[in-house]
Design a protein around this motif. Structure first.
Motif, PDB file in Angstrom:
ATOM      1  N   ASP A  93       0.970  21.279  31.292  1.00 12.68           N
ATOM      2  CA  ASP A  93       2.365  21.107  31.668  1.00 12.68           C
ATOM      3  C   ASP A  93       2.924  22.446  32.133  1.00 12.68           C
ATOM      4  O   ASP A  93       2.377  23.505  31.815  1.00 12.68           O
ATOM      5  CB  ASP A  93       3.184  20.618  30.470  1.00 12.68           C
ATOM      6  CG  ASP A  93       2.794  19.211  30.048  1.00 12.68           C
ATOM      7  OD1 ASP A  93       2.286  18.458  30.900  1.00 12.68           O
ATOM      8  OD2 ASP A  93       3.003  18.881  28.876  1.00 12.68           O
TER       9      ASP A  93
ATOM     10  N   VAL B 252       6.737  24.715  33.177  1.00 13.92           N
ATOM     11  CA  VAL B 252       8.182  24.840  33.297  1.00 13.92           C
ATOM     12  C   VAL B 252       8.460  25.986  34.250  1.00 13.92           C
ATOM     13  O   VAL B 252       7.895  27.070  34.091  1.00 13.92           O
ATOM     14  CB  VAL B 252       8.844  25.154  31.938  1.00 13.92           C
ATOM     15  CG1 VAL B 252      10.340  25.357  32.122  1.00 13.92           C
ATOM     16  CG2 VAL B 252       8.568  24.049  30.945  1.00 13.92           C
TER      17      VAL B 252
ATOM     18  N   LEU C 218      12.682  23.612  26.827  1.00 11.92           N
ATOM     19  CA  LEU C 218      11.906  22.593  27.530  1.00 11.92           C
ATOM     20  C   LEU C 218      10.413  22.743  27.238  1.00 11.92           C
ATOM     21  O   LEU C 218       9.698  21.750  27.052  1.00 11.92           O
ATOM     22  CB  LEU C 218      12.174  22.715  29.029  1.00 11.92           C
ATOM     23  CG  LEU C 218      11.777  21.561  29.936  1.00 11.92           C
ATOM     24  CD1 LEU C 218      12.235  20.231  29.353  1.00 11.92           C
ATOM     25  CD2 LEU C 218      12.386  21.780  31.323  1.00 11.92           C
TER      26      LEU C 218
ATOM     27  N   LEU D 107       8.166  19.811  25.743  1.00 14.04           N
ATOM     28  CA  LEU D 107       6.969  19.265  26.390  1.00 14.04           C
ATOM     29  C   LEU D 107       5.794  19.212  25.408  1.00 14.04           C
ATOM     30  O   LEU D 107       5.023  18.250  25.395  1.00 14.04           O
ATOM     31  CB  LEU D 107       6.593  20.112  27.613  1.00 14.04           C
ATOM     32  CG  LEU D 107       7.547  20.009  28.805  1.00 14.04           C
ATOM     33  CD1 LEU D 107       7.095  20.911  29.946  1.00 14.04           C
ATOM     34  CD2 LEU D 107       7.653  18.564  29.281  1.00 14.04           C
TER      35      LEU D 107
ATOM     36  N   ARG E 214       3.373  16.930  33.020  1.00  8.18           N
ATOM     37  CA  ARG E 214       4.749  17.067  33.516  1.00  8.18           C
ATOM     38  C   ARG E 214       4.956  18.479  34.045  1.00  8.18           C
ATOM     39  O   ARG E 214       4.535  19.457  33.430  1.00  8.18           O
ATOM     40  CB  ARG E 214       5.750  16.788  32.384  1.00  8.18           C
ATOM     41  CG  ARG E 214       5.958  15.296  32.135  1.00  8.18           C
ATOM     42  CD  ARG E 214       7.060  15.046  31.146  1.00  8.18           C
ATOM     43  NE  ARG E 214       8.349  15.580  31.615  1.00  8.18           N
ATOM     44  CZ  ARG E 214       9.469  15.535  30.892  1.00  8.18           C
ATOM     45  NH1 ARG E 214       9.455  14.992  29.703  1.00  8.18           N
ATOM     46  NH2 ARG E 214      10.583  16.024  31.369  1.00  8.18           N
TER      47      ARG E 214
ATOM     48  N   GLU F 250       8.083  20.652  35.169  1.00 10.23           N
ATOM     49  CA  GLU F 250       9.541  20.708  35.260  1.00 10.23           C
ATOM     50  C   GLU F 250       9.985  21.880  36.116  1.00 10.23           C
ATOM     51  O   GLU F 250       9.513  23.006  35.943  1.00 10.23           O
ATOM     52  CB  GLU F 250      10.135  20.849  33.865  1.00 10.23           C
ATOM     53  CG  GLU F 250       9.819  19.684  32.952  1.00 10.23           C
ATOM     54  CD  GLU F 250      10.504  18.411  33.413  1.00 10.23           C
ATOM     55  OE1 GLU F 250      11.674  18.486  33.828  1.00 10.23           O
ATOM     56  OE2 GLU F 250       9.849  17.346  33.350  1.00 10.23           O
TER      57      GLU F 250
ATOM     58  N   LEU G 129      13.421  23.834  37.152  1.00 10.53           N
ATOM     59  CA  LEU G 129      14.853  23.964  36.893  1.00 10.53           C
ATOM     60  C   LEU G 129      15.542  24.708  38.034  1.00 10.53           C
ATOM     61  O   LEU G 129      14.916  25.471  38.762  1.00 10.53           O
ATOM     62  CB  LEU G 129      15.084  24.696  35.571  1.00 10.53           C
ATOM     63  CG  LEU G 129      14.438  24.028  34.358  1.00 10.53           C
ATOM     64  CD1 LEU G 129      14.834  24.752  33.086  1.00 10.53           C
ATOM     65  CD2 LEU G 129      14.840  22.561  34.274  1.00 10.53           C
TER      66      LEU G 129
END
Lengths: 326, 326
Positions: B157, B159, B296, B300, B312, B314, B316
DNA sequence: CTGTTAGCGCATTCAC
DNA sequence: GTGAATGCGCTAACAG
């Protein structure tokens, strides 16, 4: 993700007992080369790694070293941490780093958390720590404080630089350059700051000069404001700041006011951290021998493990690094 | 120091079985108030704390979160670490911090060491990481990368902030202020740098302006030297730097050359780290929502623990923080 | 010598 | 409320 292979899996695959796997993998004698090879191969194929938790639980030693640092935003602190880590690695110790110990409550919590993990020793990198907290932590594992406490804490080793001497170096340098109106700016009532202040005052007196200490309160996340400007307006020809962070602020405010450094104002910092190289002009600063300090901290712990009972308080000698700001 | 009291000691002192001690101390029902009180008292008197290692060994979950950060000397990174820690604490997770992952070898070693300690999850805070290493680590525990990789890594994942959009914000701000000769200075061929560069180029094109990218090599522990001076000598009216560290260098060199910021040269950074507030003049910079990013990342991981299988990624939205430098 | 068995270390959990 | 089993690796004592 998926459950990791255990020593039993390796044993099964190599067709031996788990005891032998343990022996083989740690290079014990008494394992025939052929068998050892089979075991190593099996371990490799399975991607086996011994479970550090299980090992630490069984043995007395976890080979874990807890390092607690006041904050990550002072480059000097992080540089000390790195030197501790380097030294630790050389002795096969793993470092667990915790930070945010500026408040006593959080410091206590971090120390406890590391203690719960059975660290074999603790290094506290901070310019301040509650003696009672350190002593509580020391009941679980030896503690070394890198940084000053007001006075030696019974049962806690310490590593320091000689702040008084460092301050004297700074003053001496400024005096040699012809300065007489030399101010000391400080924001701290903590031990290291106090020691530097005392060193400054003693050195000024020794040179027959009047000490001029200005305490500048620093707001969180901000460079010191009006207090600093007021101090600079007094027309000193030189400033010895408590540390690089504050010296940096002095440079900024001097810049704001159009004061030329070093011609209009000489500035000396303390710590010789990365900040000194970022500053314009580059900062003259008192260098703490951090590489030695980290190594020494680890060494002191090792001595404790070997049975030393008496406290040791090491004080290292700083030196002045002259750059453009003074 | 001395061996710590175990659950058995507490049980003996309270005159109950160790099972009951475990239940009582963790607030399970089915323990009579009177007995519970006796147990709690006994634990208190002995200074008992449950052994985190033993607990982690028994349970599937260690409640340990490994955080690996590239280096401690970029304030933005350390700020992300702090936000991860805050989020972790709220979920009862302890953070083990490791750093120095700038080199692949050391990164691998740190990931392994944390894996050996049975961390439940890993957060990698870095502007670069070898996908193979991340995937290897992910076989032991879910991994979240906070920062960019060239392309999504399967099983990991991530971010991020939208670097392209951040760059567009910077360019838009400068264009609105009337600038046309806007350079982009960058030292990095890593993903985040490339994305910002691409965003800059796209934004310039959208405004009908010619992109001017200058790649400045940065030496270790040094501010960029001659390359940066040469770039500034080209007479740009504004500079968008890859990050705050490099924007800081631009300010320094402008200062050296007597260029007034922002009148003679507008400067915009990226990250909005603590450095932006240290800079003179204070740095206008693209703010990455690090608090959200840290939260976040932890979120996750929690989703992975709850069984989510799909990756995922993400992204931002950054925002521009306007200060004095542009 | 080479390899095995049994039990330890500590907290948790489940059947009784 | 309890005893016993469990998780994982290390190690002392023992057998081939």
């Amino acid at each position: 993700m998926k459950s990791r292979p255990t020593i039993v899996d390796v044993a099964a695959r190599a067709g031996v007992s788990k005891s032998l796997v343990s022996l083989a993998l740690r290079g014990d004698d008494g394992v025939s080369p052929a068998t050892r090879e089979r075991i190593v191969a099996a371990a490799g194929e399975l991607g086996y790694r011994s479970n550090a938790l299980a090992r630490a639980l069984r043995q007395t030693r976890s080979m874990l070293l807890g390092v607690v640092v006041a904050s990550l935003d002072n480059p000097y602190h992080t540089e000390v941490v790195e030197s501790v880590e380097r030294a630790a690695e050389q002795h096969g110790l793993s470092v667990l780093l915790a930070h945010g110990a500026r408040k006593a409550g959080r410091m206590a919590e971090r120390l406890d958390a590391l203690g719960d993990l059975n660290v074999d020793g603790l290094v506290v990198v901070s310019s301040w720590a509650d003696p009672a907290l350190l002593q509580a932590a020391a009941r679980r594992a030896p503690v070394v404080m890198v940084g000053r406490s007001l006075e030696p804490v019974a049962g806690i080793d310490s590593v320091n630089n000689d702040d008084e001497r460092g301050a004297a170096l700074a003053v001496g340098h400024l005096v040699a350059a012809g300065h007489e109106r030399i101010a000391h700016l400080t924001a701290s009532r903590r031990p290291a700051g106090l020691a530097r202040r005392a060193g400054y005052e003693a050195a000024m007196a020794a040179h027959g000069l009047a000490a001029q200490v200005r305490v500048i309160e620093r707001e969180r996340d901000e460079t010191a404001g009006p207090g600093l400007d007021a101090a600079l307006a007094e027309g000193f020809s030189a400033v010895f700041a408590r540390n690089d962070v504050e010296a940096f602020d002095v440079l900024d405010h001097a810049w704001d006011q159009g004061i030329d450094v070093p011609a209009g104002l000489a500035v000396v910092g303390y710590d010789d951290s990365a900040l000194a190289l970022r500053a314009r002009p580059r900062l003259t600063s008192v260098h703490q021998p951090r590489a030695e300090m980290g190594a020494l901290a680890v060494e002191l712990l090792r001595e404790r493990w070997s049975g030393r009972a008496a406290d040791r308080h090491e004080v290292l000698t700083p030196r002045l690094v002259v750059r453009a700001s003074a």
